[in-house]
Enzyme design. Structure first.
Site, PDB file in Angstrom:
ATOM      1  N   HIS A  84      66.954  45.179-109.851  1.00 48.19           N
ATOM      2  CA  HIS A  84      66.564  44.459-111.059  1.00 48.19           C
ATOM      3  C   HIS A  84      65.224  43.742-110.911  1.00 48.19           C
ATOM      4  O   HIS A  84      64.694  43.235-111.908  1.00 48.19           O
ATOM      5  CB  HIS A  84      67.652  43.458-111.430  1.00 48.19           C
ATOM      6  CG  HIS A  84      68.929  44.107-111.870  1.00 48.19           C
ATOM      7  ND1 HIS A  84      69.269  44.274-113.188  1.00 48.19           N
ATOM      8  CD2 HIS A  84      69.945  44.662-111.151  1.00 48.19           C
ATOM      9  CE1 HIS A  84      70.438  44.880-113.278  1.00 48.19           C
ATOM     10  NE2 HIS A  84      70.874  45.123-112.060  1.00 48.19           N
ATOM     11  N   ASP A 141      57.712  39.842-112.757  1.00 45.96           N
ATOM     12  CA  ASP A 141      59.100  39.909-113.208  1.00 45.96           C
ATOM     13  C   ASP A 141      59.498  41.371-113.348  1.00 45.96           C
ATOM     14  O   ASP A 141      58.712  42.189-113.852  1.00 45.96           O
ATOM     15  CB  ASP A 141      59.263  39.213-114.565  1.00 45.96           C
ATOM     16  CG  ASP A 141      60.492  38.318-114.614  1.00 45.96           C
ATOM     17  OD1 ASP A 141      61.424  38.564-113.838  1.00 45.96           O
ATOM     18  OD2 ASP A 141      60.505  37.376-115.424  1.00 45.96           O
TER      19      ASP A 141
END
Length: 453
Positions: A154, A362
């Protein structure tokens, strides 16, 4: 349909309220086809059991394991969060490596494998999640598990030269080859991991197939994670009239609202965001007392010194800006260190004129997508988004900025606050269509279909 087995560091247990999109997505998948969810219970004990504690709710079996204090400190706080997290977020200067932590990380993954393997069948589809569990697939293979095993990371993947900064990286990252499918958030992440394996003499194809010198084959592919856009939009509509949203709107007294919602983490670019908002007020005096910035930043990993230092720095920055520009009836920065439910946040997003999402790095950043999904179609706000968030690939109609350039953020705030309604509607409609189409269900289905072969 084959049984689905989900493995994650933490398990969203029955009766436990977990607002995260991933927890909801896994819950939905397991409810749909029945399955098993394995992972840490969240409990720290003096002595861990050799077998997981089993619970059942609906069609889902939960296999819950506890950690001892030393396991938690070495595996979770140590190697996962002091070593892998900064490395994978392109911050090698913050990397804190200890051989004891790496040994603890390997030990816990091996223990998880021993506890999980007896619960598995060869026709299962096993889906393992995130950087805490990179070696788990290899540990399961060593125990003879023959099921299809997929892994989804992730967080971002830095280039090979940065991955190689990790001491003994060759003992960790090559273990990804034990999986049948490795899923990543973006094509950049996919290309970085393919390049890492090419530098280790693997053959890689344009389709993401990898063949190692020993003949082992697996696949690396990009699967950008989404949100439940319909659910978030409905939450936002309902929350628009809630007491919490009404109090926020009343407190603004007609002023514009800029909102940021982030876990308190050095990867989120919060100091740069605070400094840029102060610079915006200095540069654009006409906007003083006409716009407020609400930053919601729940604390995390408070046992780690870097996170405590970050919290102190943000308090100083907010205090300095507020001390310089505040009026008796107006505070420029509202800095809140607490969590809110997803429904409450959706209401806040809906009334915010600007969503400020400026991470330094991110994997995806679902706040950006939630902000878009929460907006009223007739009068949508503007998303200001870092080019270093995976979401920037899909949300090109946002104002894309480089968070390392404070002038870029200052200019984006002025642009967003003065953007005409027609342009705001046009930008929002394009982003909402994409967020709705590439939602969490589509992400889950795409990965599992590819893994099932």
């Amino acid at each position: 349909m084959n049984r689905l087995v989900v493995v994650s560091n933490r398990v969203a247990q029955p009766r436990e309220a977990r607002a995260g999109g991933l927890a909801s997505a896994m819950q939905a998948a397991l409810e749909q086809c029945g399955g098993l969810w394995f992972g840490w219970s969240g409990r720290i004990v003096d002595e861990a059991d050799a077998t997981p504690r089993m619970e059942r709710a609906g069609r889902i079996d939960y296999a819950l394991v506890d950690l001892t204090r030393s396991d938690h400190d070495e595996y979770y706080l140590g190697f996962a969060n002091r070593t892998l997290w900064p490395l994978l977020h392109f911050r090698p200067s913050l990397l804190d490596y200890h051989r004891g932590d790496f040994a603890g990380y390997q030990r816990v993954n091996a223990a998880f494998a021993r506890q999980l393997a007896p619960l598995l069948r060869d026709d299962d589809v096993v889906w393992i999640h995130d950087y805490h569990l990179i070696p788990l697939g290899a540990e399961l293979r060593a125990l003879g598990v023959g099921a299809r095993i997929g892994f989804f990371l992730h967080v971002p993947v830095p280039p090979p030269a940065l991955l190689a900064v990790l001491p003994h990286h060759e003992q960790l990252f090559p273990k990804l080859a034990a999986y049948d499918l490795v899923g990543l958030q973006t094509w950049r992440d996919r290309d970085a991991l393919l390049a890492y394996f090419r530098e280790r003499d693997a053959s890689t194809g344009a389709d993401g197939n990898v063949e190692l010198p020993d003949g082992r084959r697996f696949e690396i592919a990009a699967f950008p994670i989404g949100i439940d856009a319909v659910k978030v939009a409905e939450q936002a509509r309902k929350a628009a009239g809630s007491p919490a949203t009404a109090r926020l709107v009343r407190s603004l007294e007609g002023r514009k609202l800029v909102i940021g919602v982030d876990r308190l983490d050095y990867s989120k670019g919060l100091p740069q965001r605070f400094e840029a908002f102060g610079r915006f007020l200095a540069r654009h005096a006409a906007w003083r007392a006409r716009v407020s910035f609400l930053q919601i930043a729940p604390p995390s990993r408070e046992q780690v010194q870097e996170y405590r230092d970050l919290r102190s720095r943000l308090e100083r920055l907010a205090g300095a800006t507020n001390g310089r520009y505040a009026e008796p009836d107006w505070v420029p920065i509202r800095y809140v260190n607490r969590s809110f439910t997803q429904g409450t946040l959706a209401g806040f997003y809906r009334v915010a004129d600007i969503g400020l999402v400026t991470p330094l790095r991110d994997g995806m950043n679902l706040v950006a997508k939630e902000y878009v999904a929460s907006q009223p179609p007739e009068d949508p706000g503007v998303l200001v988004l870092s080019s270093f968030a995976g979401a920037a690939d899909e949300l090109a109609e946002a104002i894309i900025i480089n968070p390392l350039d404070p002038e870029d953020i200052v200019e984006s705030l002025e642009h967003a606050l003065s953007m005409p309604l027609a342009e705001r509607r046009e930008r929002w409609a394009a982003m909402f269509e994409r967020v709705s189409r590439n939602d969490i269900a589509a992400w889950r289905q795409a990965f599992l279909e590819r893994l099932a072969g």
